[in-house]
Motif scaffolding. Structure first.
Motif, short mmCIF file in Angstrom:
data_model
loop_
_atom_site.label_atom_id
_atom_site.label_comp_id
_atom_site.label_asym_id
_atom_site.label_seq_id
_atom_site.Cartn_x
_atom_site.Cartn_y
_atom_site.Cartn_z
N THR A 1 0.82 -1.21 0.00
CA THR A 1 0.00 0.00 0.00
C THR A 1 0.85 1.26 0.00
O THR A 1 0.37 2.34 -0.37
N ASP A 2 2.09 1.15 0.42
CA ASP A 2 2.98 2.31 0.46
C ASP A 2 4.42 1.81 0.27
O ASP A 2 5.07 1.39 1.24
N GLU A 3 4.88 1.83 -0.97
CA GLU A 3 6.20 1.28 -1.29
C GLU A 3 7.32 2.00 -0.54
O GLU A 3 8.24 1.38 -0.02
N ALA A 4 7.23 3.33 -0.46
CA ALA A 4 8.27 4.10 0.23
C ALA A 4 8.36 3.72 1.70
O ALA A 4 9.46 3.64 2.27
N ALA A 5 7.20 3.47 2.33
CA ALA A 5 7.19 3.10 3.75
C ALA A 5 7.84 1.73 3.95
O ALA A 5 8.59 1.52 4.91
N VAL A 6 7.59 0.80 3.02
CA VAL A 6 8.19 -0.53 3.12
C VAL A 6 9.70 -0.44 2.96
O VAL A 6 10.47 -1.05 3.73
N VAL A 7 10.14 0.31 1.96
CA VAL A 7 11.58 0.46 1.73
C VAL A 7 12.23 1.13 2.95
O VAL A 7 13.31 0.72 3.39
N GLY A 8 11.55 2.13 3.51
CA GLY A 8 12.09 2.79 4.71
C GLY A 8 12.21 1.83 5.88
O GLY A 8 13.21 1.84 6.60
N ALA A 9 11.20 0.97 6.07
CA ALA A 9 11.25 -0.02 7.14
C ALA A 9 12.37 -1.02 6.89
O ALA A 9 13.04 -1.48 7.83
N GLY A 10 12.58 -1.37 5.61
CA GLY A 10 13.66 -2.29 5.28
C GLY A 10 15.02 -1.71 5.58
O GLY A 10 15.92 -2.40 6.07
N ARG A 11 15.18 -0.42 5.30
CA ARG A 11 16.47 0.24 5.60
C ARG A 11 16.69 0.37 7.10
O ARG A 11 17.83 0.23 7.57
N SER B 1 27.05 -0.62 12.35
CA SER B 1 28.24 0.16 12.00
C SER B 1 28.17 0.71 10.58
O SER B 1 29.01 1.53 10.19
N ASP B 2 27.16 0.29 9.80
CA ASP B 2 27.01 0.80 8.44
C ASP B 2 26.33 2.17 8.45
O ASP B 2 25.72 2.57 9.42
N THR B 3 26.47 2.85 7.32
CA THR B 3 25.94 4.21 7.21
C THR B 3 24.58 4.22 6.53
O THR B 3 24.11 3.20 6.00
N ASP B 4 23.96 5.41 6.51
CA ASP B 4 22.69 5.56 5.79
C ASP B 4 22.87 5.27 4.31
O ASP B 4 21.99 4.70 3.67
N GLU B 5 24.02 5.67 3.75
CA GLU B 5 24.29 5.39 2.34
C GLU B 5 24.33 3.89 2.08
O GLU B 5 23.81 3.41 1.08
N ASP B 6 24.96 3.14 2.99
CA ASP B 6 25.01 1.69 2.86
C ASP B 6 23.59 1.12 2.82
O ASP B 6 23.29 0.23 2.02
N ALA B 7 22.74 1.62 3.69
CA ALA B 7 21.36 1.12 3.76
C ALA B 7 20.61 1.42 2.47
O ALA B 7 19.85 0.58 1.98
N VAL B 8 20.83 2.60 1.89
CA VAL B 8 20.15 2.96 0.64
C VAL B 8 20.59 2.04 -0.49
O VAL B 8 19.78 1.57 -1.31
N ILE B 9 21.90 1.75 -0.55
CA ILE B 9 22.42 0.88 -1.61
C ILE B 9 21.95 -0.56 -1.42
O ILE B 9 21.56 -1.25 -2.37
N ALA B 10 21.97 -1.03 -0.17
CA ALA B 10 21.62 -2.43 0.11
C ALA B 10 20.13 -2.70 -0.01
O ALA B 10 19.72 -3.83 -0.30
N VAL B 11 19.29 -1.67 0.21
CA VAL B 11 17.84 -1.85 0.19
C VAL B 11 17.23 -0.88 -0.81
O VAL B 11 16.70 0.17 -0.42
N PRO B 12 17.25 -1.22 -2.11
CA PRO B 12 16.73 -0.30 -3.12
C PRO B 12 15.25 -0.47 -3.42
O PRO B 12 14.65 0.39 -4.06
N ASP B 13 14.63 -1.58 -2.96
CA ASP B 13 13.24 -1.85 -3.35
C ASP B 13 12.54 -2.68 -2.28
O ASP B 13 13.14 -3.06 -1.26
N VAL B 14 11.26 -2.98 -2.52
CA VAL B 14 10.46 -3.69 -1.52
C VAL B 14 10.92 -5.14 -1.34
O VAL B 14 10.77 -5.70 -0.25
N VAL B 15 11.48 -5.73 -2.38
CA VAL B 15 11.94 -7.12 -2.26
C VAL B 15 13.10 -7.21 -1.27
O VAL B 15 13.11 -8.04 -0.36
N ARG B 16 14.11 -6.35 -1.45
CA ARG B 16 15.22 -6.34 -0.52
C ARG B 16 14.77 -5.87 0.86
O ARG B 16 15.30 -6.33 1.88
N ALA B 17 13.81 -4.95 0.88
CA ALA B 17 13.30 -4.48 2.17
C ALA B 17 12.70 -5.63 2.96
O ALA B 17 12.97 -5.79 4.16
N ALA B 18 11.88 -6.45 2.30
CA ALA B 18 11.26 -7.59 2.99
C ALA B 18 12.33 -8.55 3.51
O ALA B 18 12.23 -9.07 4.63
#
Length: 198
Positions: free
Chosen positions: A111-121, A130-147
């Protein structure tokens, strides 16, 4: 001996190729070492690192083959010892022990792709503090990786409480089989159950 089956041992061409491949391997090793020593654990470093590793592996294989062509000896053992052990064990009869597999499926409406990706990050940062916000953005680009990160940080029920996901349905079943499959588990872990008689 070259690809055409011609004898190359102790030939001038084989010697020149061996010297060239030696220099190429040294250069690849230096380049890989220089790149690796500068790593700090960031996600953005993975792409260049894997490319460098592949180049180093190719250079090592070419060097090893050129030495064999030159003098008939293999200088490097490029076979994974664990893989060899696995192959030896695979040749041993497994016996008639049955295997029980549990198959589970959860369906969610996004229902809210951005919210899912945010929860995944957020889940990623909990797992890798110890990882950074940038690492989280790269590692979790979509809802599949977020899940995947949400489940990794918690359990499957965590998805039911994830903002942006609406639980629709779930199915569970168990099947018994002989455990044999023509497709390796790391390629398709569900292939073995698709081959079961219906």
């Amino acid at each position: 001996m070259d690809d055409a089956g011609e004898e190359t041992q102790w030939s001038d061409a084989a010697r020149e190729r061996y010297m060239r491949c030696t220099e190429d391997l040294i250069a690849a090793l230096k380049a890989h070492s220089a790149l690796t020593i500068e790593r700090s654990g960031r996600q953005r470093e993975l792409g260049p690192y894997f490319s460098s590793s592949e180049a180093l592996e190719k250079a090592a294989e070419a060097f090893s083959e050129s030495e064999f062509d030159w003098c008939g000896s293999w200088p490097l053992s490029l076979t994974d010892i664990e893989d060899s052990d696995d192959e030896d064990n695979a040749r041993e009869p497994a016996g008639p022990e049955p295997v029980l597999s549990g198959l589970f499926r959860w369906d969610f409406t996004v229902t809210d792709e951005a919210a899912v990706v945010g929860a995944g990050r957020d889940a990623y940062r909990r797992s890798w503090p110890s990882d950074t916000d940038e690492d989280a953005v790269i590692a979790v680009p979509d809802v599949v990786r977020a899940a995947a990160e949400i489940v990794h940080a918690g359990e499957w029920p965590e998805l039911e409480n994830t903002p942006g996901l609406e639980h629709r349905a779930e199915w569970r079943t168990f099947v018994s089989h002989d455990g044999r499959s023509d497709t390796p588990d790391d390629e398709d872990p569900f292939a073995i159950t698709r081959a079961l008689p219906r």
